[in-house]
Design a protein around this motif. Structure first.
Motif, mmCIF file in Angstrom:
data_model
loop_
_atom_site.group_PDB
_atom_site.id
_atom_site.type_symbol
_atom_site.label_atom_id
_atom_site.label_comp_id
_atom_site.label_asym_id
_atom_site.label_seq_id
_atom_site.Cartn_x
_atom_site.Cartn_y
_atom_site.Cartn_z
ATOM 1 N N LEU A 105 0.786 -1.343 -0.005
ATOM 2 C CA LEU A 105 -0.039 0.015 0.031
ATOM 3 C C LEU A 105 0.804 1.178 -0.101
ATOM 4 N N GLY A 106 2.252 0.973 0.401
ATOM 5 C CA GLY A 106 2.818 2.348 0.516
ATOM 6 C C GLY A 106 3.071 2.734 1.854
ATOM 7 N N PRO A 107 3.934 3.649 2.232
ATOM 8 C CA PRO A 107 4.118 4.024 3.484
ATOM 9 C C PRO A 107 2.970 4.923 3.973
ATOM 10 N N GLY A 108 2.552 4.704 5.121
ATOM 11 C CA GLY A 108 1.576 5.566 5.948
ATOM 12 C C GLY A 108 0.096 4.920 5.547
ATOM 13 N N TRP A 109 -0.091 4.259 4.640
ATOM 14 C CA TRP A 109 -1.524 3.790 3.817
ATOM 15 C C TRP A 109 -2.264 3.037 5.278
ATOM 16 N N PRO A 110 -1.635 2.262 6.041
ATOM 17 C CA PRO A 110 -2.368 1.435 6.812
ATOM 18 C C PRO A 110 -2.724 2.432 8.082
ATOM 19 N N GLU A 111 -1.991 3.481 8.383
ATOM 20 C CA GLU A 111 -2.503 4.503 9.237
ATOM 21 C C GLU A 111 -3.488 5.574 8.992
ATOM 22 N N TYR A 112 -3.364 5.978 7.621
ATOM 23 C CA TYR A 112 -4.212 6.714 7.169
ATOM 24 C C TYR A 112 -5.825 6.124 6.964
ATOM 25 N N LEU A 113 -5.610 4.747 6.412
ATOM 26 C CA LEU A 113 -6.923 4.158 6.523
ATOM 27 C C LEU A 113 -7.520 4.101 8.002
ATOM 28 N N THR A 114 -6.614 3.906 8.872
ATOM 29 C CA THR A 114 -7.005 3.607 10.307
ATOM 30 C C THR A 114 -7.814 4.937 10.847
ATOM 31 N N SER A 115 -6.999 5.881 10.378
ATOM 32 C CA SER A 115 -7.554 7.493 10.797
ATOM 33 C C SER A 115 -8.828 7.612 10.338
ATOM 34 N N GLN A 116 -9.153 7.380 9.064
ATOM 35 C CA GLN A 116 -10.331 7.759 8.601
ATOM 36 C C GLN A 116 -11.522 6.595 9.196
ATOM 37 N N VAL A 117 -11.278 5.351 9.298
ATOM 38 C CA VAL A 117 -12.341 4.760 9.998
ATOM 39 C C VAL A 117 -12.722 5.137 11.391
ATOM 40 N N ASP A 118 -11.489 5.652 12.247
ATOM 41 C CA ASP A 118 -11.593 6.134 13.333
ATOM 42 C C ASP A 118 -12.312 7.353 13.468
ATOM 43 N N LEU A 119 -12.480 8.141 12.537
ATOM 44 C CA LEU A 119 -13.160 9.527 12.405
ATOM 45 C C LEU A 119 -14.542 9.268 12.068
ATOM 46 N N LEU A 120 -14.906 8.268 11.331
ATOM 47 C CA LEU A 120 -16.350 7.706 10.812
ATOM 48 C C LEU A 120 -16.597 7.139 11.999
ATOM 49 N N ALA A 121 -15.886 6.604 13.033
ATOM 50 C CA ALA A 121 -16.471 5.999 14.222
ATOM 51 C C ALA A 121 -16.730 7.012 15.161
ATOM 52 N N GLY A 122 -16.302 8.180 15.099
ATOM 53 C CA GLY A 122 -16.314 9.301 16.324
ATOM 54 C C GLY A 122 -14.951 9.236 17.232
ATOM 55 N N LYS A 123 -14.176 8.551 16.846
ATOM 56 C CA LYS A 123 -13.107 8.554 17.641
ATOM 57 C C LYS A 123 -11.755 9.569 17.158
#
Length: 167
Positions: free
Chosen positions: A77-95
């Motif tokens: 996925l390239g550097p940072g992609w797992p963290e970026y996806l995690t951030s967006q899922v967390d944002l959708l979850a209200g975290k």
């Protein structure tokens, strides 16, 4: 006759449709890219359950599915992609705190201009206007980002000025 006029929602709708198409094409695959497509499709639909399910698969099953060693597949996925996806899922979850932390980690590994701008926006929303402003400064050298950057900077200036005008 059909109308050729574009509406404000056309861009978002076409992105959503593209994400859904990519997700359908990857159904049943167990690669990092397939899981990422499923996560993005879940995010595009506002479907937290799907996004979380595939993020969990990305973290567990996908980590060793390509390459060798723990987490080798994440490099696809390239550097940072797992963290970026995690951030967006967390944002959708209200975290929001967790999202901010993951997005900062993504930007640290890969300072993509869109990610930096999203980080600046989240920092501003959390009240860290000065930190948000400093995150945008390095983007001033990128001519392709100038329009979006100028909008972000104007928005931050208005946030800085707002307390002064309320006195």
């Amino acid at each position: 006759e059909g109308s050729s006029e574009k509406t404000a929602g056309d861009g978002a709708e076409s992105w959503r449709e593209a994400a859904l198409l990519a997700a359908r094409q990857t159904e049943g695959e167990v690669s990092q890219a397939a899981y990422a497509a499923q996560i993005l499709a879940g995010l595009a639909q506002g479907d937290l359950k799907t996004a979380e399910k595939f993020l969990d698969r990305l973290r567990t099953k996908g980590a060793g599915s390509e390459g060798t060693g723990a987490g080798a597949g994440l490099l696809q996925l390239g550097p940072g992609w797992p963290e970026y996806l995690t951030s967006q899922v967390d944002l959708l979850a209200g975290k929001e705190t967790e999202s901010l932390r993951s997005l900062a980690a993504a930007v640290e590994k890969n300072p993509r201009s869109l990610w930096v701008r999203r980080l600046a926006y989240q920092l501003m929303r959390s009240g860290a206007v000065e930190a948000a402003t400093s995150k945008l400064a390095p983007l001033e050298r990128d001519a392709e980002e100038s329009c979006g950057l100028r909008v972000d900077q104007a928005f931050l200036k208005s946030k800085k000025a707002a307390p002064a005008t309320q006195r």
